[in-house]
Motif scaffolding. Structure first.
Motif, PDB file in Angstrom:
ATOM      1  N   VAL A 111       4.018   5.556  -5.473  1.00  0.00           N
ATOM      2  CA  VAL A 111       3.745   5.774  -7.071  1.00  0.00           C
ATOM      3  C   VAL A 111       2.796   6.612  -7.525  1.00  0.00           C
ATOM      4  N   ASP A 112       1.660   6.627  -6.828  1.00  0.00           N
ATOM      5  CA  ASP A 112       0.764   7.514  -7.199  1.00  0.00           C
ATOM      6  C   ASP A 112       0.908   9.139  -6.867  1.00  0.00           C
ATOM      7  N   GLU A 113       1.768   9.276  -5.928  1.00  0.00           N
ATOM      8  CA  GLU A 113       2.107  10.696  -5.766  1.00  0.00           C
ATOM      9  C   GLU A 113       3.324  11.219  -6.789  1.00  0.00           C
ATOM     10  N   TYR A 163       4.820  14.241 -17.610  1.00  0.00           N
ATOM     11  CA  TYR A 163       3.916  13.043 -18.063  1.00  0.00           C
ATOM     12  C   TYR A 163       3.185  13.017 -19.314  1.00  0.00           C
ATOM     13  N   ARG A 190       2.213   1.674  -3.487  1.00  0.00           N
ATOM     14  CA  ARG A 190       1.278   2.250  -4.351  1.00  0.00           C
ATOM     15  C   ARG A 190       1.121   3.758  -4.246  1.00  0.00           C
ATOM     16  N   ALA A 191       0.946   4.115  -3.057  1.00  0.00           N
ATOM     17  CA  ALA A 191       0.871   5.574  -2.523  1.00  0.00           C
ATOM     18  C   ALA A 191       1.872   6.275  -2.975  1.00  0.00           C
ATOM     19  N   GLN A 216       0.745  -1.157   0.112  1.00  0.00           N
ATOM     20  CA  GLN A 216       0.132   0.058  -0.019  1.00  0.00           C
ATOM     21  C   GLN A 216       0.852   1.112  -0.073  1.00  0.00           C
ATOM     22  N   ALA A 257       3.414   9.981  -9.965  1.00  0.00           N
ATOM     23  CA  ALA A 257       2.602  10.271 -11.038  1.00  0.00           C
ATOM     24  C   ALA A 257       1.920  11.563 -10.934  1.00  0.00           C
ATOM     25  N   GLU A 258       1.447  11.862  -9.787  1.00  0.00           N
ATOM     26  CA  GLU A 258       0.746  13.253  -9.759  1.00  0.00           C
ATOM     27  C   GLU A 258       1.740  14.389  -9.821  1.00  0.00           C
TER      28      GLU A 258
END
Length: 158
Positions: A145-147, A158, A142-143, A139, A149-150
């Motif tokens: 990676v999401d950060e 991107y 994933r958090a 978890q 990407a944002e």
């Protein structure tokens, strides 16, 4: 090919499929996945054995979902081990399950990231503690990676 190790009093079932078994697992996975999606609200599933409705089994949905996960790995030709949640693992077994080195695992134990107990001078790790750590770590990854990407989107990278 099947085999197994004993961990404490618990038997760890191991399966390494040959190509024929992988193909059979792939077919079974497709059928089970379709069945589960068509019967999404059912908590207990009935399996007919040898085409005889009188010879049927009632299985908990969670067991069928677990079977589907096992079949997915087998269909991909990967070995599968089933470890009871209460099983106590050696540090080497725990490291192998996490796919990390034993010294790295010892560090996680020493920092309290994973619960363990000592048996004499040896550490024993409960499988459920190990899986809780793995879930939490996944978890957090994933958090992160999401950060990232944002941030990439915010900076038009991107």
């Amino acid at each position: 090919m099947t085999g197994g190790d004993t961990v404490g009093s618990a038997k760890i079932a191991q399966v390494l499929p040959d190509p024929s078994e992988a193909a059979t697992a792939d077919l079974a996975l497709r059928r089970i996945t379709r069945y589960l999606s068509m019967h999404a609200d059912e908590r207990e599933l009935r399996v007919v054995v040898d085409g005889d409705p009188d010879e049927s089994l009632s299985l908990p949905r969670s067991a069928v979902e677990l079977l589907a996960r096992v079949l997915a790995h087998m269909a991909a030709g990967q070995g599968v081990s089933v470890v009871p949640a209460h099983a106590e693992l050696t540090t080497q077994q725990a490291a192998d399950l996490l796919n990390v080195s034993r010294p790295y695992l010892i560090g996680l134990l020493d920092t309290g990231d994973i619960e363990y107990r000592k048996v004499g001078k040896h550490r024993r790790v409960r499988a459920d503690s190990l899986m809780n750590y793995k879930r939490k770590d996944d978890q957090e990854r994933r958090a992160a990676v999401d950060e990232l990407a944002e941030l990439d989107q915010d900076m038009d990278l991107y």
